[in-house]
Design an enzyme around this catalytic site. Structure first.
Site, PDB file in Angstrom:
ATOM      1  N   HIS A   1       0.767  -1.101   0.023  1.00 41.96           N
ATOM      2  CA  HIS A   1       0.069   0.064  -0.030  1.00 41.96           C
ATOM      3  C   HIS A   1       0.881   1.248  -0.036  1.00 41.96           C
ATOM      4  CE1 HIS A   1      -2.606   3.110   2.035  1.00 41.96           C
ATOM      5  NE2 HIS A   1      -3.495   2.552   1.547  1.00 41.96           N
ATOM      6  N   PRO A   2       0.407   2.466  -0.637  1.00 38.48           N
ATOM      7  CA  PRO A   2       1.244   3.677  -0.612  1.00 38.48           C
ATOM      8  C   PRO A   2       1.537   4.004   0.758  1.00 38.48           C
ATOM      9  CG  PRO A   2      -0.579   3.812  -1.800  1.00 38.48           C
ATOM     10  CD  PRO A   2      -0.813   2.540  -1.195  1.00 38.48           C
ATOM     11  N   ARG A   3       1.387   3.686   1.880  1.00 39.74           N
ATOM     12  CA  ARG A   3       1.884   4.045   3.325  1.00 39.74           C
ATOM     13  C   ARG A   3       2.873   3.107   3.620  1.00 39.74           C
ATOM     14  NH1 ARG A   3      -1.004   6.583   7.383  1.00 39.74           N
ATOM     15  NH2 ARG A   3       0.800   6.368   8.483  1.00 39.74           N
ATOM     16  N   LYS A   4       3.294   2.118   3.013  1.00 38.68           N
ATOM     17  CA  LYS A   4       4.150   1.225   3.254  1.00 38.68           C
ATOM     18  C   LYS A   4       5.519   1.653   2.853  1.00 38.68           C
ATOM     19  CE  LYS A   4       0.836  -1.274   5.489  1.00 38.68           C
ATOM     20  NZ  LYS A   4      -0.121  -0.170   5.285  1.00 38.68           N
ATOM     21  N   ILE A   5       6.428   0.603   3.253  1.00 32.93           N
ATOM     22  CA  ILE A   5       8.093   1.217   2.745  1.00 32.93           C
ATOM     23  C   ILE A   5       8.117   1.312   1.161  1.00 32.93           C
ATOM     24  CG2 ILE A   5      10.361   0.610   2.924  1.00 32.93           C
ATOM     25  CD1 ILE A   5       8.937   1.215   5.546  1.00 32.93           C
TER      26      ILE A   5
END
Length: 380
Positions: free
Chosen positions: A176-180
């Protein structure tokens, strides 16, 4: 506005997607296989199976682990709601356990909740900080339970000299875009068991006995069979082509995130009324998020502090959610008491952390936070 997070995507990621689109093969295919092989090699696992997101990864992991109706799976309430939801998807019941000061499951509290219905422990590596895998491996061995790791936030994190993804039979990641690293959305399951690997590949594609790539490349007519009820949980080659490029940068991204986290450590270490993240020996965090805890003597209400920071151009987020406090679970968990989890949610703030952040932005966040505390603008 300084955002709470944003993905690190550059021209080579875009070009990878571009060339894949022009290749004519855009659904699950050769790029997905390449991404799986490289991700397995990176984590140290034997196999990796790409799926549409981490929630579907968790769902399929529940199925292959044999979790079903009436079973209980112990997990933290302090996690994104997908953790608990994946247990409900297979008809099992989440049993919420308490966390420690590092936002991860407390082994002692988990053991108290094990009974004859318990079939698995779903261990979350919260905000990228590794949980105590050895302690939960021992618990699972002692009580004959399955261990599944929710490593949505933990790509690139390390536990006792081994990357997250290689310790357990089923480990689930998010892109997901919030991940690394990000593929827009997407997930991965790593495993060392060949039987799990084979069944996961079936389940993600409708239980189809022969995948599209093999069928299209064959010089003989092939008719597929659908061996069991499966799902449409595939990753596309467009996503995988981006994931391959993102994976090449993963260690560098983690290094950059840790530099930012260390700058926060240094800049905020003298504020006595907050607690900063801490890595114990053998634990290496990717700092997917940077969470600070506001002690009881902190001079500003948490929500008011967040609003003041927003007015200064700094986005923040509240502490990690507690699933048992969400409407979907309230009727099921009226008697659940998790004081530490609730306190950590109510008194924690996530600060901006992404690559690239400039030294000026980091200094501005630290200086603004210190200024609001020192001005003591809001009192209890």
């Amino acid at each position: 506005m300084i955002p709470i997070a944003k993905p690190y995507l550059i021209e080579d990621d875009a070009l990878a997607a571009y060339h894949t689109i022009l290749s004519g093969w855009i659904t699950q295919g050769p790029r997905v296989q390449e991404f799986e092989e490289k991700f397995a090699e990176y984590t140290g696992a034997k196999y990796a199976v790409a799926v549409s997101n981490c929630t579907t990864a968790l769902h399929l992991s529940m199925i292959v682990a044999g979790i079903g109706p009436g079973d209980e799976v112990i997990c933290p309430s302090m996690s994104y709601i997908a953790t608990a939801n994946s247990i409900k998807y297979v008809g099992a019941n989440p049993v919420f356990a308490e966390v420690n000061e590092f936002y991860n499951l407390d082994p002692a509290d988990v053991e108290k909740r094990i009974n004859h219905k318990t079939k698995a422990i779903l261990l979350v590596h919260q905000i990228g900080m590794p949980a105590d895998i050895d302690a939960f491996t021992d618990l699972c061995s002692k009580y004959n339970l399955k261990l599944i790791e929710d490593a949505a936030c933990a790509a690139g994190s390390v536990y006792k000299d081994k990357r997250i993804g290689s310790h357990s039979e089923l480990v689930c990641f998010s892109f997901h875009p919030r991940k690394i690293i990000s593929t827009g959305d997407g997930g991965m399951i790593t495993t060392n068991r060949e039987d799990y690997y084979s069944r996961l590949k079936l389940l993600r594609q409708h239980g189809m006995s022969v995948n599209d790539r093999i069928r299209h490349s064959s010089d003989k007519v092939i008719f597929e069979d659908h061996i069991e009820i499966g799902y449409n949980y595939r990753m596309t080659d467009i996503q995988a082509s981006v994931g391959i490029k993102q994976l090449e940068k993963l260690d560098w991204i983690v290094d950059q995130r840790r530099i930012i986290a260390m700058a926060y450590h240094e800049g905020l270490k003298d504020i006595q009324s907050i607690t900063l993240p801490h890595e114990e020996e053998g634990y290496f965090s990717n700092y997917q998020s940077y969470s600070i805890y506001l002690k009881e003597d902190f001079p500003i209400y948490r929500n008011e502090l967040m609003q003041k920071l927003l007015e200064k151009g700094i986005a923040t987020r509240r502490g990690i959610m507690n699933a048992h406090r969400e409407t979907a679970y309230k009727l099921l968990t009226r008697k659940v008491k998790l004081p530490r989890s609730e306190d950590l949610q109510d008194r924690s703030i996530l600060l901006p952390l992404y690559v690239p952040m400039s030294p000026q932005e980091i200094d501005f966040i630290i200086g603004t936070l210190k200024g609001l505390i020192e001005s003591n603008v809001i009192h209890y």
